[in-house]
Design an enzyme around this catalytic site. Structure first.
Site, PDB file in Angstrom:
ATOM      1  N   ILE A  21       0.678  11.359  -5.954  1.00  0.00           N
ATOM      2  CA  ILE A  21      -0.349  12.402  -5.886  1.00  0.00           C
ATOM      3  C   ILE A  21       0.254  13.754  -6.243  1.00  0.00           C
ATOM      4  CG2 ILE A  21      -2.008  13.569  -4.393  1.00  0.00           C
ATOM      5  CD1 ILE A  21      -2.722  10.673  -5.114  1.00  0.00           C
ATOM      6  N   LYS A 190      16.031  19.662   9.128  1.00  0.00           N
ATOM      7  CA  LYS A 190      17.314  18.979   8.900  1.00  0.00           C
ATOM      8  C   LYS A 190      17.198  17.766   7.970  1.00  0.00           C
ATOM      9  CE  LYS A 190      20.497  20.236  10.877  1.00  0.00           C
ATOM     10  NZ  LYS A 190      21.460  21.312  10.506  1.00  0.00           N
ATOM     11  N   GLN A 193      17.230  19.034   4.458  1.00  0.00           N
ATOM     12  CA  GLN A 193      18.555  19.527   4.069  1.00  0.00           C
ATOM     13  C   GLN A 193      19.477  18.373   3.693  1.00  0.00           C
ATOM     14  OE1 GLN A 193      20.205  22.418   6.927  1.00  0.00           O
ATOM     15  NE2 GLN A 193      18.128  22.747   7.688  1.00  0.00           N
ATOM     16  N   CYS A 378     -15.497  -9.280 -11.193  1.00  0.00           N
ATOM     17  CA  CYS A 378     -14.535 -10.328 -11.543  1.00  0.00           C
ATOM     18  C   CYS A 378     -14.805 -11.582 -10.705  1.00  0.00           C
ATOM     19  CB  CYS A 378     -13.109  -9.798 -11.391  1.00  0.00           C
ATOM     20  SG  CYS A 378     -11.860 -10.829 -12.196  1.00  0.00           S
ATOM     21  N   GLU A 402     -10.641 -23.052 -10.187  1.00  0.00           N
ATOM     22  CA  GLU A 402      -9.502 -22.373  -9.556  1.00  0.00           C
ATOM     23  C   GLU A 402      -9.277 -22.926  -8.158  1.00  0.00           C
ATOM     24  OE1 GLU A 402      -7.955 -17.888  -8.247  1.00  0.00           O
ATOM     25  OE2 GLU A 402      -9.929 -18.122  -9.180  1.00  0.00           O
ATOM     26  N   ARG A 469      -8.095 -15.159 -15.257  1.00  0.00           N
ATOM     27  CA  ARG A 469      -7.811 -16.377 -16.021  1.00  0.00           C
ATOM     28  C   ARG A 469      -9.069 -17.225 -16.225  1.00  0.00           C
ATOM     29  NH1 ARG A 469      -3.445 -15.971 -12.597  1.00  0.00           N
ATOM     30  NH2 ARG A 469      -1.438 -15.672 -13.641  1.00  0.00           N
ATOM     31  N   HIS A 513     -13.407  -5.111 -14.808  1.00  0.00           N
ATOM     32  CA  HIS A 513     -13.113  -4.251 -13.657  1.00  0.00           C
ATOM     33  C   HIS A 513     -13.540  -2.820 -13.970  1.00  0.00           C
ATOM     34  CE1 HIS A 513     -10.682  -6.925 -11.007  1.00  0.00           C
ATOM     35  NE2 HIS A 513     -10.479  -7.579 -12.141  1.00  0.00           N
ATOM     36  N   GLU A 515     -13.836  -0.345 -12.089  1.00  0.00           N
ATOM     37  CA  GLU A 515     -13.107   0.664 -11.312  1.00  0.00           C
ATOM     38  C   GLU A 515     -11.918   1.238 -12.059  1.00  0.00           C
ATOM     39  OE1 GLU A 515     -11.374  -3.341  -9.761  1.00  0.00           O
ATOM     40  OE2 GLU A 515     -13.201  -2.579 -10.691  1.00  0.00           O
TER      41      GLU A 515
END
EC number: 6.3.4.2
Length: 538
Positions: A21, A190, A193, A378, A402, A469, A513, A515
């Site tokens: 980010i 700390k 550092q 999907c 599948e 697939r 997809h 998204e």
């Protein structure tokens, strides 16, 4: 590459501090100053790519338009920059080692003994420079934490690049943690550092310290960090938690991060134009409306497995001035008695494997019968076909091969061959290696007129990304369509890309997809219309 300037982002103290980010935010600010900017992610694991890694191990696998399976941070980069990236924007130690070994086998090192320095570091530098072509700025995020054994040679490559390119071409940004000790009401510097000391011991000196802190730092603490880390006082940038990740560029701008960047690179004062961005962020933080989406998944113990989809819902909400709340529904426990009170729509995402399948099918059936807006992505679309065949057509043995290679009605199946992005024939079987054998990347989809898909995209043909697939078996298409389940999207070789159910407010399944192409400035159209439909229900 000659004009490119490099900003390397490293992390210290611990992982998951938000380097992705932070990198995206810096890149966004520079992009809004009208510079050509991109981001490269280096992953120090030895896997070739994350494609075969469990979502619970790695989080989401993000797929680029050219079909690369990459780290989820590439998704952040695309969403912040509102542009497509490629396989050049992510590489792993596995890829580096593979390239070096392949070159050695070809004799390209002229019989030399292959070593980390110079051969591995040279390959790292070559890839970094390649990603910078045509750019004004390349931000390079180095995965892992300073001090990790896996990252040592990457820091050495960065040291060498700075020596080769000169100080005026390289900035090192170090992201660290300023922990808050509640019992003493103190912020501790700390760890920062010590992290900077370790980084400098490895030959890399940071010019900017990006301090992650739960609370603002006062001037005294910032000066202490600057003195101990040998940076200018205005180069200590405090990154407190924000209500939205999209507010981070605004926070960094307010903290003055562009001042040390401009000074180091000998640039005039930078003034990014962020008005439109600010407006969208305000709608995320203070929306007028609310909507609840029932998210039926199985990787709920690590919600980053669905990162792009979560962000896509936020993007759609921002453009509709709505807060999209997610009701997480575990597919392994979902049944006909699961309480959907207050849920405005059902979303079934992609996934792999048999676990939780029957719960997803049950959720789809309830969305269909209860007229809840539904989007299946999907595997979600494939299971919508299975549900319809079982419960509407009466094909009780309907399944995907599948999960059952010998099922009575294989309505979802593995096709033996298909054309890839380069129009090359690819062959796959049930015994094919898992890595790199899927239909990956951007493919064209022809949309049927007068469909919800056409209404959303407003064009007859689209390009969306795939990662799967298995395909819908067209053998049973006539039977579905006779009962109202229509095929509304086709890919190459007439592969089924999208379905819709008649006499339903919104029941859509897509093989791709959506998204992966959603951005804050431009949400994905079908996800946007899905949220619109849910809002009309709320």
């Amino acid at each position: 590459m000659d004009r490119a300037k490099f900003i390397f982002v490293t992390g210290g103290v611990l992982s998951s501090l938000g380097k992705g980010i932070s990198s995206s935010s810096i890149a966004t600010l520079l992009q809004h100053c009208n510079y050509q900017v991109s981001i490269l992610k280096i992953d120090p694991y030895i896997n070739i790519d994350p494609g075969t890694m469990s979502p619970l191990e790695h989080g989401e696998v993000f797929v680029t338009s050219d079909g690369a399976e990459t780290d989820l941070d590439i998704g952040h980069y695309e969403r912040f920059l509102n542009r497509n990236l490629t396989r050049l924007n992510n590489f792993t130690t596995g890829q580096i080692f593979s390239s070096v070994i392949e070159n050695e086998r070809k004799g390209e090192y002229l019989g030399k003994t292959i070593q980390i320095v110079p051969h591995v570091t040279d390959e790292i530098k070559r890839r970094i420079k390649s990603a910078a072509k045509g750019l004004d700025f390349l931000i390079v995020e180095v995965g892992g934490t300073v001090g990790d054994m896996e990252g040592m040679f990457y820091l050495e490559a960065i040291r060498q690049l700075k020596l080769e390119l000169g100080n005026e071409k390289v900035i090192n940004v170090h992201v660290t943690l300023i922990p808050y000790i509640q019992t003493t009401n103190e912020l501790k510097t700390k760890p920062t550092q010590h992290s900077v000391q370790e980084l400098r011991r490895l030959g890399v000196t940071p010019q900017i310290i990006l301090a992650r802190s739960p609370k603002p730092l006062d001037k005294e603490l910032k000066n202490k960090i600057a003195l101990s880390c040998d940076v200018e006082q205005d180069s200590v940038i405090v990154a407190t938690d924000t209500k939205s990740i999209y507010a981070c560029p605004i926070l960094f701008l307010q903290e003055g991060i562009l001042t040390p960047i401009a000074r180091r690179f000998n640039l005039n004062k930078l003034h990014p134009k962020m008005a439109a961005w600010n407006t969208l962020v305000e709608k995320i933080i203070a929306p007028k409306h609310k909507v609840k989406i029932g998210f039926v998944g199985k990787y709920l113990s690590l919600k980053e497995s669905y990162k792009s989809l979560i962000e896509a819902l936020i993007h759609a909400g921002a453009h509709l001035d709505a807060q999209v709340n997610i009701e997480w529904l575990d597919s392994e426990n979902f049944n006909e008695k699961t309480d959907l009170e207050g849920v405005d729509a059902i979303l079934v995402p992609g996934g792999f494997g048999e676990r939780g399948i029957e719960g997803k099918i049950c959720a789809i059936q309830r969305a269909r019968l209860e007229k809840l807006p539904f989007l299946g992505i999907c595997l979600g679309m494939q299971l919508a076909i299975v549900e319809f065949c079982r419960n509407v057509l009466g094909l009780k043995g309907a399944n995907s091969t599948e999960f059952n290679q010998r099922c009575e009605y294989p309505v979802v199946y593995l096709i033996g061959d298909f054309m890839d992005q380069n129009h090359q024939k690819q062959v796959r079987t049930y015994n094919s290696p898992l890595g790199g054998t899927m239909r990956l990347g951007e493919y064209e989809c022809e949309i049927m007129p007068n469909s919800l898909l056409e209404k959303a995209y407003k064009k007859p043909s689209i390009k969306e990304r795939h990662r799967h697939r298995y395909e819908i078996n067209p053998k049973y298409r006539q039977e579905w369509e006779s009962k109202g389940l229509k095929v509304v999207g086709f890919g190459a070789n007439h592969l089924i890309e999208a379905i819709e159910l008649e006499d339903h407010p919104f029941f859509v399944g897509v093989q791709f997809h959506p998204e992966f192409t959603s951005r804050l400035q431009s949400p994905n159209p079908i996800i946007l219309d899905f949220i619109k439909s849910a809002l009309s229900k709320s």
